[in-house]
Design an enzyme around this catalytic site. Structure first.
Site, PDB file in Angstrom:
ATOM      1  N   GLN A   9       0.824  -1.213   0.000  1.00  0.00           N
ATOM      2  CA  GLN A   9       0.000   0.000   0.000  1.00  0.00           C
ATOM      3  C   GLN A   9       0.858   1.264   0.000  1.00  0.00           C
ATOM      4  OE1 GLN A   9      -3.302  -0.917   2.402  1.00  0.00           O
ATOM      5  NE2 GLN A   9      -4.175   1.115   2.404  1.00  0.00           N
ATOM      6  N   SER A  88       4.007  -6.593   2.795  1.00  0.00           N
ATOM      7  CA  SER A  88       2.632  -6.547   3.308  1.00  0.00           C
ATOM      8  C   SER A  88       1.653  -7.059   2.250  1.00  0.00           C
ATOM      9  CB  SER A  88       2.304  -5.127   3.768  1.00  0.00           C
ATOM     10  OG  SER A  88       1.042  -5.082   4.407  1.00  0.00           O
ATOM     11  N   LEU A  89       0.781  -6.201   1.726  1.00  0.00           N
ATOM     12  CA  LEU A  89      -0.149  -6.578   0.659  1.00  0.00           C
ATOM     13  C   LEU A  89       0.574  -7.271  -0.499  1.00  0.00           C
ATOM     14  CD1 LEU A  89      -2.723  -6.203  -1.235  1.00  0.00           C
ATOM     15  CD2 LEU A  89      -1.736  -3.988  -1.792  1.00  0.00           C
ATOM     16  N   ARG A 113      -9.518  -8.751   2.425  1.00  0.00           N
ATOM     17  CA  ARG A 113      -8.512  -8.215   3.356  1.00  0.00           C
ATOM     18  C   ARG A 113      -8.693  -6.708   3.509  1.00  0.00           C
ATOM     19  NH1 ARG A 113      -3.085  -6.007   2.917  1.00  0.00           N
ATOM     20  NH2 ARG A 113      -1.625  -6.899   4.444  1.00  0.00           N
ATOM     21  N   HIS A 195      -0.678  -4.035  10.918  1.00  0.00           N
ATOM     22  CA  HIS A 195       0.383  -4.875  11.494  1.00  0.00           C
ATOM     23  C   HIS A 195       0.574  -4.620  12.994  1.00  0.00           C
ATOM     24  CE1 HIS A 195       1.252  -6.262   7.495  1.00  0.00           C
ATOM     25  NE2 HIS A 195       1.285  -5.017   7.093  1.00  0.00           N
ATOM     26  N   GLN A 244       0.242 -12.413   9.327  1.00  0.00           N
ATOM     27  CA  GLN A 244       0.827 -11.161   8.831  1.00  0.00           C
ATOM     28  C   GLN A 244       0.041  -9.907   9.232  1.00  0.00           C
ATOM     29  OE1 GLN A 244      -0.043  -9.148   5.425  1.00  0.00           O
ATOM     30  NE2 GLN A 244       1.750  -9.798   4.269  1.00  0.00           N
TER      31      GLN A 244
END
Length: 293
Positions: A9, A88-89, A113, A195, A244
């Site tokens: 992101q 991440s993503l 998500r 996170h 995650q």
């Protein structure tokens, strides 16, 4: 060995993916399929939308995923990874690229998500902040010393960490970091505490969807944010991608392990070039490139 890395992101920009759509039949087909799966014309927002429209959670995450994955498909025979990782993503993009997930399944998971994270953000005011110029250990110490929920969330490169948590706790932690000599401790314009433990409702919601999805044996290892090491077991990959959401993104450690395991070049696939810059800061001798169609 060739490592391919996929952004998360924040990499979105207006016009993203338009060149792929206009110049590749494969890309056009996949973008059109994505519109059907998502139930709205994400392509219109990607190609013509404003920065604000692109910032909507339901748009941002699928848009970055689509740009990354479709570019990797357009590369065809030129796409030859020996290892992959995503920030991440970006881990979902990496899992399509190495054959663990089907395009359609991964897009649905990314959409779920995004929605689950949005809901978790609305439950409690929370945010993130970038801390520059401190050792990891000092930042971790500051989080522990601060009253309220605040944790180290993104280990981006040495001297650049992102912390995540409750709004007031983040403000207090930023003051603590500045007193300890941080070059900067700056609250980021994000919707919530990604996170961190505050994403637990999203983790629970996404876990059910991930458990119901088929994860195949990958064609090459993925270095996951949670473990930082090479993973090829589909069940282990599942477990790590569920964890995650509430665990830190250990990008520095992942890149270091990829280099230790033989990565000689890193190619960033997707919008922007943030990860290439981070790789250089982690190891100046690493070769980096940006994937082009």
């Amino acid at each position: 060995m060739n490592a391919y890395v996929f952004p998360g992101q924040g990499a979105q920009f207006s016009g993203m993916g338009l060149d792929l759509y206009d110049n590749s039949e494969i890309a056009k087909e996949l973008f059109d399929k994505a519109n059907d799966i998502l139930g709205f014309e994400i392509t219109k927002i990607m190609f013509e939308g404003t920065a604000d429209e692109l910032k909507q959670t339901k748009v941002t995450q699928p848009a970055i995923f689509l740009h990354s994955v479709i570019l990797s498909k357009v590369l065809g025979d030129r796409f030859k990874p020996d290892m992959v990782a995503g920030h991440s993503l970006g881990e979902f993009s990496a899992l399509v690229a190495n054959g663990t997930l089907q395009f359609e399944d991964a897009l649905q998971l990314v959409s779920k998500r995004a929605m689950a994270m949005q809901k978790a953000c609305e439950l409690q005011p929370s945010t993130m902040a970038a801390v520059l110029g401190l050792e990891d250990q000092v930042v971790e110490e500051g989080c522990e010393a601060t009253e309220g929920i605040v944790v180290a969330a993104n280990y981006n490169c040495p001297g650049q960490l992102v912390i995540s948590g409750e709004v007031e706790a983040i403000d207090r932690a930023c003051e603590w970091m500045k007193e300890k000599g941080a070059r900067r401790a700056l609250v980021l314009p994000v919707g919530g505490a990604f996170h961190s433990p505050l994403m637990e409702p999203a983790r629970e919601e996404l876990a059910a969807a991930i458990e119901a999805t088929n994860f195949a044996k990958p064609m090459c290892p993925i270095y996951q944010n949670v473990t930082t090491t090479a993973v090829t077991n589909p069940e282990e990959i599942k477990k790590n991608i569920i964890a995650q959401l509430t665990a830190p993104v250990k990008w520095t450690q992942s890149v270091q392990n990829m280099i230790k395991d033989g990565a000689s070049s890193f190619t960033e696939v997707g919008p922007g070039k943030v990860l290439s810059g981070l790789v250089k800061k982690i190891d100046r001798s690493a070769e980096t490139a940006i994937a082009q169609m």
